[in-house]
Design a protein around this motif. Sequence first.
Motif, short mmCIF file in Angstrom:
data_model
loop_
_atom_site.label_atom_id
_atom_site.label_comp_id
_atom_site.label_asym_id
_atom_site.label_seq_id
_atom_site.Cartn_x
_atom_site.Cartn_y
_atom_site.Cartn_z
N ALA A 7 19.74 -8.05 -5.68
CA ALA A 7 18.78 -6.98 -5.45
C ALA A 7 19.28 -6.11 -4.31
N VAL A 8 18.60 -4.98 -4.11
CA VAL A 8 18.79 -4.21 -2.88
C VAL A 8 17.79 -4.76 -1.87
N TYR A 9 18.28 -5.13 -0.72
CA TYR A 9 17.45 -5.70 0.34
C TYR A 9 17.15 -4.62 1.37
N TYR A 10 15.87 -4.47 1.68
CA TYR A 10 15.41 -3.44 2.60
C TYR A 10 14.79 -4.09 3.84
N CYS A 11 15.13 -3.53 4.98
CA CYS A 11 14.51 -3.91 6.23
C CYS A 11 13.27 -3.05 6.46
N ASN A 12 12.25 -3.64 7.04
CA ASN A 12 11.00 -2.93 7.31
C ASN A 12 10.49 -3.30 8.69
N ALA A 13 9.90 -2.34 9.39
CA ALA A 13 9.38 -2.62 10.71
C ALA A 13 8.06 -1.89 10.93
N ASP A 14 7.15 -2.58 11.55
CA ASP A 14 5.87 -2.02 12.01
C ASP A 14 5.98 -1.93 13.53
N LEU A 15 5.97 -0.70 14.07
CA LEU A 15 6.33 -0.55 15.47
C LEU A 15 5.59 0.62 16.13
N TRP A 16 5.71 0.67 17.45
CA TRP A 16 5.23 1.77 18.26
C TRP A 16 6.45 2.51 18.80
N ALA A 17 6.48 3.82 18.55
CA ALA A 17 7.67 4.59 18.94
C ALA A 17 7.32 6.05 19.09
N GLY A 18 8.26 6.81 19.66
CA GLY A 18 8.14 8.25 19.71
C GLY A 18 7.47 8.75 20.97
N SER A 19 7.40 10.08 21.06
CA SER A 19 6.75 10.73 22.18
C SER A 19 5.98 11.94 21.65
N PRO A 20 4.65 11.91 21.65
CA PRO A 20 3.82 10.81 22.13
C PRO A 20 3.95 9.56 21.27
N ARG A 34 6.16 -6.26 14.01
CA ARG A 34 6.60 -7.11 12.91
C ARG A 34 7.85 -6.49 12.29
N MET A 35 8.78 -7.36 11.90
CA MET A 35 9.95 -6.93 11.14
C MET A 35 10.09 -7.84 9.93
N GLY A 36 10.58 -7.27 8.86
CA GLY A 36 10.69 -8.07 7.65
C GLY A 36 11.75 -7.57 6.71
N TRP A 37 11.99 -8.36 5.69
CA TRP A 37 12.93 -8.04 4.63
C TRP A 37 12.20 -8.04 3.29
N TYR A 38 12.48 -7.01 2.52
CA TYR A 38 11.97 -6.89 1.17
C TYR A 38 13.17 -6.74 0.25
N ARG A 39 12.96 -6.93 -1.04
CA ARG A 39 14.05 -6.70 -1.99
C ARG A 39 13.50 -6.09 -3.26
N GLN A 40 14.39 -5.38 -3.94
CA GLN A 40 14.03 -4.76 -5.20
C GLN A 40 15.18 -4.92 -6.18
N ALA A 41 14.90 -5.66 -7.25
CA ALA A 41 15.88 -5.85 -8.31
C ALA A 41 15.71 -4.75 -9.36
N PRO A 42 16.73 -4.47 -10.14
CA PRO A 42 16.62 -3.42 -11.17
C PRO A 42 15.44 -3.67 -12.10
N GLY A 43 14.62 -2.65 -12.28
CA GLY A 43 13.49 -2.75 -13.18
C GLY A 43 12.29 -3.50 -12.64
N LYS A 44 12.36 -3.91 -11.37
CA LYS A 44 11.25 -4.67 -10.77
C LYS A 44 10.71 -3.94 -9.55
N ARG A 68 9.42 -3.64 -5.61
CA ARG A 68 9.87 -4.16 -4.34
C ARG A 68 8.94 -5.30 -3.92
N GLU A 69 9.53 -6.38 -3.41
CA GLU A 69 8.73 -7.55 -3.05
C GLU A 69 9.15 -8.07 -1.67
N LEU A 70 8.20 -8.70 -1.02
CA LEU A 70 8.47 -9.31 0.27
C LEU A 70 9.39 -10.50 0.10
N VAL A 71 10.34 -10.61 1.02
CA VAL A 71 11.19 -11.80 1.09
C VAL A 71 10.75 -12.68 2.27
#
Length: 121
Positions: free
Chosen positions: A91-104, A33-43, A45-48
């Motif tokens: 707001a500041v918009y943040y990318c987020n990812a749920d993934l499988w990575a690395g070794s192991p 899954r990949m997504g975008w969240y945002r955070q406005a000053p004083g608030k 972070r929320e899902l977009v």
Amino acid sequence: QVQLVESGGGLVQPGGSLRLSCAATGNILSINRMGWYRQAPGKQRELVAEITRGNRLTYADPAKDRFTISRENANNTVYLQMASLKPDDTAVYYCNADLWAGSPMRRANVWGQGTQVTVSS
């Protein structure tokens, strides 16, 4: 090490459009899954919007009918096309990812560094 590299933020007038991009790099096996969240000053972070590998879409109410999320699985990239922007979208918009990575290989939840979106005349 997995990184999410965002681009496309900036200053735009009310009613304008912007497209954000986020590319996941590193030793990635698959992205659930990949997504975008945002955070406005004083608030908090929320899902977009988010999109699964199977293209199931979820939009927060403020994004419905104005924003479109899409992804290119081959490039591990997600986009957020934003239209009819309002000052409340600032707001500041943040990318987020749920993934499988690395070794192991292991499952991880990764955040980008954020990109500023400012909607103002």
